[in-house]
Design a protein around this motif. Structure first.
Motif, PDB file in Angstrom:
ATOM      1  N   TYR A  19      46.295  30.274 -25.834  1.00  9.52           N
ATOM      2  CA  TYR A  19      45.350  31.346 -25.501  1.00  9.52           C
ATOM      3  C   TYR A  19      45.334  31.572 -23.986  1.00  9.52           C
ATOM      4  N   GLN A  20      45.209  30.505 -23.227  1.00  6.71           N
ATOM      5  CA  GLN A  20      45.153  30.613 -21.767  1.00  6.71           C
ATOM      6  C   GLN A  20      46.434  31.235 -21.215  1.00  6.71           C
ATOM      7  N   ASP A  21      47.586  30.878 -21.799  1.00  8.29           N
ATOM      8  CA  ASP A  21      48.861  31.425 -21.349  1.00  8.29           C
ATOM      9  C   ASP A  21      48.923  32.930 -21.587  1.00  8.29           C
ATOM     10  N   VAL A  22      48.531  33.360 -22.776  1.00  3.23           N
ATOM     11  CA  VAL A  22      48.556  34.792 -23.104  1.00  3.23           C
ATOM     12  C   VAL A  22      47.614  35.564 -22.187  1.00  3.23           C
ATOM     13  N   VAL A  23      46.427  35.046 -21.976  1.00  2.00           N
ATOM     14  CA  VAL A  23      45.455  35.719 -21.117  1.00  2.00           C
ATOM     15  C   VAL A  23      45.966  35.796 -19.679  1.00  2.00           C
ATOM     16  N   SER A  24      46.601  34.735 -19.203  1.00  2.00           N
ATOM     17  CA  SER A  24      47.077  34.734 -17.813  1.00  2.00           C
ATOM     18  C   SER A  24      48.197  35.747 -17.581  1.00  2.00           C
ATOM     19  N   ALA A  26      48.378  38.701 -19.293  1.00  2.00           N
ATOM     20  CA  ALA A  26      47.903  40.029 -19.688  1.00  2.00           C
ATOM     21  C   ALA A  26      47.698  40.910 -18.455  1.00  2.00           C
ATOM     22  N   PRO A  27      47.839  42.224 -18.610  1.00  2.00           N
ATOM     23  CA  PRO A  27      47.606  43.117 -17.469  1.00  2.00           C
ATOM     24  C   PRO A  27      46.146  43.069 -17.025  1.00  2.00           C
ATOM     25  N   CYS A  28      45.942  43.299 -15.743  1.00  2.12           N
ATOM     26  CA  CYS A  28      44.592  43.257 -15.172  1.00  2.12           C
ATOM     27  C   CYS A  28      43.996  44.662 -15.188  1.00  2.12           C
ATOM     28  N   THR A  29      43.786  45.175 -16.387  1.00  5.58           N
ATOM     29  CA  THR A  29      43.249  46.520 -16.564  1.00  5.58           C
ATOM     30  C   THR A  29      42.181  46.491 -17.645  1.00  5.58           C
ATOM     31  N   ASP A  30      41.026  47.041 -17.338  1.00  5.82           N
ATOM     32  CA  ASP A  30      39.942  47.103 -18.321  1.00  5.82           C
ATOM     33  C   ASP A  30      40.291  48.060 -19.455  1.00  5.82           C
ATOM     34  N   ARG A 106      26.709  33.469 -29.626  1.00  5.11           N
ATOM     35  CA  ARG A 106      28.072  32.960 -29.542  1.00  5.11           C
ATOM     36  C   ARG A 106      29.037  34.136 -29.584  1.00  5.11           C
ATOM     37  N   TRP A 107      29.112  34.820 -28.458  1.00 11.24           N
ATOM     38  CA  TRP A 107      29.969  35.991 -28.351  1.00 11.24           C
ATOM     39  C   TRP A 107      31.139  35.665 -27.438  1.00 11.24           C
ATOM     40  N   ARG A 108      32.254  36.300 -27.688  1.00  7.27           N
ATOM     41  CA  ARG A 108      33.458  36.055 -26.890  1.00  7.27           C
ATOM     42  C   ARG A 108      33.273  36.508 -25.443  1.00  7.27           C
ATOM     43  N   PRO A 109      34.015  35.893 -24.557  1.00  9.90           N
ATOM     44  CA  PRO A 109      33.999  36.336 -23.157  1.00  9.90           C
ATOM     45  C   PRO A 109      34.525  37.762 -23.021  1.00  9.90           C
ATOM     46  N   LEU A 110      33.943  38.512 -22.119  1.00 10.75           N
ATOM     47  CA  LEU A 110      34.409  39.880 -21.867  1.00 10.75           C
ATOM     48  C   LEU A 110      35.727  39.918 -21.101  1.00 10.75           C
ATOM     49  N   ALA A 111      36.115  38.819 -20.494  1.00  9.54           N
ATOM     50  CA  ALA A 111      37.296  38.818 -19.625  1.00  9.54           C
ATOM     51  C   ALA A 111      38.563  39.279 -20.325  1.00  9.54           C
ATOM     52  N   THR A 112      38.681  39.060 -21.637  1.00 15.34           N
ATOM     53  CA  THR A 112      39.898  39.480 -22.328  1.00 15.34           C
ATOM     54  C   THR A 112      39.984  40.994 -22.467  1.00 15.34           C
ATOM     55  N   ARG A 113      38.859  41.674 -22.520  1.00 13.92           N
ATOM     56  CA  ARG A 113      38.841  43.140 -22.629  1.00 13.92           C
ATOM     57  C   ARG A 113      38.546  43.813 -21.284  1.00 13.92           C
ATOM     58  N   CYS A 118      36.001  41.588 -14.566  1.00 11.02           N
ATOM     59  CA  CYS A 118      35.758  40.145 -14.486  1.00 11.02           C
ATOM     60  C   CYS A 118      36.578  39.488 -13.373  1.00 11.02           C
ATOM     61  N   ARG A 119      37.001  40.279 -12.433  1.00 15.50           N
ATOM     62  CA  ARG A 119      37.594  39.817 -11.177  1.00 15.50           C
ATOM     63  C   ARG A 119      38.976  39.174 -11.296  1.00 15.50           C
ATOM     64  N   CYS A 120      39.829  39.702 -12.161  1.00 18.40           N
ATOM     65  CA  CYS A 120      41.162  39.123 -12.303  1.00 18.40           C
ATOM     66  C   CYS A 120      42.031  39.361 -11.064  1.00 18.40           C
ATOM     67  N   LYS A 121      41.650  40.329 -10.251  1.00 18.72           N
ATOM     68  CA  LYS A 121      42.459  40.616  -9.057  1.00 18.72           C
ATOM     69  C   LYS A 121      42.027  39.803  -7.845  1.00 18.72           C
ATOM     70  N   GLN A 122      40.960  39.043  -7.981  1.00 20.18           N
ATOM     71  CA  GLN A 122      40.517  38.201  -6.884  1.00 20.18           C
ATOM     72  C   GLN A 122      41.320  36.908  -6.884  1.00 20.18           C
ATOM     73  N   PRO A 123      41.593  36.378  -5.711  1.00 17.61           N
ATOM     74  CA  PRO A 123      42.357  35.123  -5.665  1.00 17.61           C
ATOM     75  C   PRO A 123      41.587  33.978  -6.310  1.00 17.61           C
ATOM     76  N   ASN A 124      42.315  33.080  -6.940  1.00 16.16           N
ATOM     77  CA  ASN A 124      41.732  31.894  -7.550  1.00 16.16           C
ATOM     78  C   ASN A 124      41.396  30.901  -6.451  1.00 16.16           C
ATOM     79  N   ILE A 125      40.127  30.523  -6.350  1.00 14.52           N
ATOM     80  CA  ILE A 125      39.721  29.623  -5.274  1.00 14.52           C
ATOM     81  C   ILE A 125      39.678  28.152  -5.711  1.00 14.52           C
ATOM     82  N   SER A 126      39.996  27.884  -6.966  1.00 18.67           N
ATOM     83  CA  SER A 126      39.941  26.491  -7.409  1.00 18.67           C
ATOM     84  C   SER A 126      41.239  25.762  -7.151  1.00 18.67           C
TER      85      SER A 126
END
Length: 126
Positions: A19-24, A26-30, A106-113, A118-126
């Motif tokens: 799941y994490q691989d597919v999401v990573s 995915a295009p960064c478009t709402d 118990r609703w899914r995260p909005l980040a996939t849609r 959900c800030r996918c274009k921001q640099p990862n600070i972790s």
């Protein structure tokens, strides 16, 4: 499918490596608010919210959630965060699936849609 708990058939799929691989990748478009997938998500949120809130006499709130999600699209994330913070003093993060503080939504995260919202274009600070 908008629901994400054990009872909804997805015990921990959001944390699997696949799941994490597919999401990573995915295009960064709402997703567009008028897309059939988004409209179905809003309907599912409204149906589940109606079930959860009905016993509390808040059925109109479920309709408001559904209609606002359909109208605003991914901007629903900011609207929802403000609503819960201003009304109940609760800090939530719909992008990561934290819809309220007690764990009964118990609703899914909005980040996939809504990855851009959900800030996918921001640099990862972790």
């Amino acid at each position: 499918l908008f629901l994400s708990g054990n009872d909804e058939g997805c015990p921990m799929c959001n944390s699997t490596e696949v799941y994490q691989d597919v999401v990573s990748r995915a295009p960064c478009t709402d997703v567009a608010p008028d897309s059939p997938g988004w409209q179905r998500w809003a309907d599912q949120l409204g149906e589940n919210a109606n079930e959860v809130l009905q016993g509390q006499g808040l059925t109109n709130d479920a309709n408001t959630l559904r209609n606002t999600m359909k109208t605003l699209g991914c901007a629903f994330e900011g609207w929802y965060k403000s609503l819960l913070n201003e009304t109940y003093g609760i800090d939530v993060d719909p992008c990561s699936g934290i819809w309220e503080g007690a764990g009964w939504l118990r609703w899914r995260p909005l980040a996939t849609r809504c990855p851009e919202t959900c800030r996918c274009k921001q640099p990862n600070i972790s």
